[in-house]
Design a protein around this motif. Structure first.
Motif, mmCIF file in Angstrom:
data_model
loop_
_atom_site.group_PDB
_atom_site.id
_atom_site.type_symbol
_atom_site.label_atom_id
_atom_site.label_comp_id
_atom_site.label_asym_id
_atom_site.label_seq_id
_atom_site.Cartn_x
_atom_site.Cartn_y
_atom_site.Cartn_z
ATOM 1 N N CYS A 34 -10.663 0.028 1.835
ATOM 2 C CA CYS A 34 -10.054 1.416 1.993
ATOM 3 C C CYS A 34 -10.640 2.004 3.231
ATOM 4 N N CYS A 37 -13.372 4.971 2.499
ATOM 5 C CA CYS A 37 -14.693 4.654 2.241
ATOM 6 C C CYS A 37 -15.227 3.399 2.280
ATOM 7 N N CYS A 48 -7.272 3.258 -3.911
ATOM 8 C CA CYS A 48 -8.750 2.996 -4.073
ATOM 9 C C CYS A 48 -9.447 3.732 -5.218
ATOM 10 N N ALA A 50 -12.485 3.824 -5.886
ATOM 11 C CA ALA A 50 -13.796 4.500 -5.652
ATOM 12 C C ALA A 50 -13.647 5.744 -5.169
ATOM 13 N N CYS A 51 -12.514 6.253 -4.118
ATOM 14 C CA CYS A 51 -12.619 7.546 -3.613
ATOM 15 C C CYS A 51 -11.071 8.059 -3.810
ATOM 16 N N SER A 53 -8.457 7.161 -2.383
ATOM 17 C CA SER A 53 -7.662 7.317 -1.477
ATOM 18 C C SER A 53 -6.290 6.123 -1.564
HETATM 19 ZN ZN LIG Z 1 -11.829 4.461 -1.063
#
Ligand SMILES: [Zn+2]
Lengths: 137, 393
Positions: A34, A37, A48, A50-51, A53
């Motif tokens: 990513c 992040c 992604c 996690a974030c 994106s």
């Molecule tokens: Zn990310």
């Protein structure tokens, strides 16, 4: 190439990560990272978690790992019967990166051990399908 | 320990190879037994939830079809799926609907007619059991996935093939006493001996797992009837209360899994939630049903549930701690290994066993000591979904 070219036999033809197969043809086994992040993914993802994106780029997987676990398949699902027996395992590259694949056919089952050093390489089948495999380091 | 939602009726069909009837007729068998057990009429049921793994169903959207056949229309009905733990998930949803005050009495019916599809179709579906994008292209199937856990676990924790065999021997001991089990023969070490030409269980399926380490497909149905406190007290002399529920999920892809030698993360996660909700610890559990789709899965379950420290599950089988007379009896109805594993029906069947145990009505399977707290551990996929439910009187 379409994703239908991935693996001994593919089950799905369309994904935004289909470039993975082109990279295999170039001799590269790559995951995605990513750009927002820095989260790394293998197998690759186009988004992604996690974030949230969608801004991802490709990175080459490490080569040196250890075999975390494996199994030898004596029965196979439909379409894989002729390959039996075959060994599959999980290679751990640390850095939170692991990879699941078959082990190369030239490794004797009795030589496979949990914790052994392994590497990975792309693989082209006779029918043109592209994959990757775990090899002895 | 809040007593807000109870089980007032349990039922289960015989688990068989090749059920001689349709899915409606199969569902009716468990439903009828549970309704008679609860002593209620169809008009007393406010909603129904049907649970199965759809890849084995020919019938699309089975909930409506089955609700009609069971006489549960025009009440609301719908479908829940988490593969092998579908009916545990169904009970969680039913519990939630009752606790929210939406309904007073809910029927949760799990079913699977695995013989509904041909063996060729079944073999095709076998290859699509997990991640079809990134793993199925290597030729994966369920035993191979559990074998990955077994291999890492055995290497780290000193678990042996004999330990795995002894899980199956225990299962056979109790499967013989369960009149609903598909596999009702005892199992002896000679059945696993590769030097014995008659050994039925010695052949490798996905090394290190052998034929005898795996449960069998079966057709079957289970039914759990849930009620709120008011209706439970009105209808039932022996309500069994749901004291705790936990559920967790994990990455489908093996490359995203944590340490294989530590077992299934969902077992730990679901257990912790359920114990917290019930306000008890592992030591309080008097009888348990765990998801032994493979022998290794039972050993890993011991640890996830806190019956043994991580890596030490083998001691429970070596010391017969999980036999009927032991400290924590586990799968004394034969478990999935002997009963068979009709995917959508399995969780409900485990719950039926625990309800009968807590009521003292388990017949030849009854554990001694008048157990008052029981637990069900039901896993979907290869630790993709984990469910733990705790019951008390
Ligand atoms: Zn990310």
């Amino acid at each position: 190439m379409g994703f239908d070219k991935f693996g001994r036999k593919s089950f799905t033809g369309v994904t935004k990560t289909a470039k993975f197969v082109d990279l295999l043809a170039e001799g590269k086994i790559e995951g995605t990272v990513c750009k927002q992040c820095g989260a790394k993914y293998f197998p690759p993802r186009s988004d992604c978690a996690a974030c949230l994106s969608k801004d991802m780029e490709w990175f080459e997987m490490p080569k040196k790992g250890t075999l975390e676990t494996f199994t030898i398949a004596y029965y196979a699902p439909f379409g894989f019967e002729k390959d039996c027996p075959y060994t599959m395992g999980v290679a751990d590259f640390s850095d939170n990166l692991k990879l699941f694949a078959r082990l190369a056919g030239d490794i004797k089952p009795e030589d496979v051990k949990v914790g052994m050093n392994v590497s990975i390489r792309p693989l082209k089948y006779d029918d043109g399908q592209m994959s990757f495999e775990i090899t002895k380091a | 320990m809040a007593k807000e939602v109870a089980i007032i009726g349990v039922g289960q069909s015989s688990f068989v190879r090749g059920y001689e009837g349709s899915i409606r007729e199969l569902a009716f068998e468990a439903f009828r037994e549970a309704m008679q057990d609860a002593g209620i009429a169809n008009k007393d049921v406010d909603a129904s939830i049907f649970c199965s793994a759809p890849e084995y169903d020919k019938q699309r959207s089975p909930a409506g079809v089955l609700a009609e056949y069971l006489g549960l229309i025009p009440q609301p009905t719908f479908y829940i799926e988490t593969v092998c733990s579908s009916s545990s998930s169904g009970v969680k949803v039913g519990y939630s609907m009752i606790k929210a005050g939406l309904h007073d009495v809910v029927v949760v019916l799990g079913f699977q007619k695995m013989s509904e599809i041909t063996s060729a179709e079944s073999q095709e579906r076998m290859g699509r059991g997990a991640d079809i994008q990134w793993e199925a292209p290597f030729g994966t199937m369920m035993p191979a996935y559990y074998a990955l856990y077994a291999q890492a676990y055995m290497a780290k924790n000193g678990l042996t093939h004999d330990d795995l065999m002894n899980v199956r021997v225990k299962s056979g001991t109790y499967g013989q006493t369960n009149d609903r089990a598909v596999f009702r023969k005892g199992v002896k070490p000679a059945d696993f001996d590769p030097k014995n030409p008659d050994a039925r269980m010695a052949a490798a399926v996905a090394w290190p797992l052998r034929v005898g380490d795996a449960c069998a497909n079966a057709d079957g149905s289970s039914c759990i009837i849930l009620a709120n406190a008011e209706k439970a007290k009105a209808f039932s002399k022996k309500p069994v209360w749901i004291l705790g529920i936990g559920a967790a999920s994990e990455a489908v892809n093996m490359a995203a899994r944590p340490d294989f030698a530590k077992g299934l993360s969902v077992g730990y996660g679901a257990a912790k939630q359920a114990y917290n909700m019930a306000g008890i610890t592992a030591k309080d559990v008097k009888v348990a049903e765990v998801h032994d789709c493979f022998t290794i899965a039972e050993i890993m379950a011991y640890e996830g549930l806190g019956f043994a420290p991580m890596g030490d599950g083998k001691q429970l089988i070596r010391e017969k701690t999980t036999y009927k007379e032991g400290r924590i009896p586990v799968n004394v109805d034969g478990g999935l290994l002997s009963k068979g594993h009709p995917i959508g029906a399995t969780g409900g069947s485990q719950m039926r066993t625990i309800v009968l145990q807590l009521r003292g009505e388990a017949g030849p399977m009854q554990v001694p000591g008048d157990p008052d707290i029981g637990l069900v551990h039901n896993v979907g996929g290869v630790g993709l979904y984990g469910n733990v439910t705790i019951f008390g009187r």
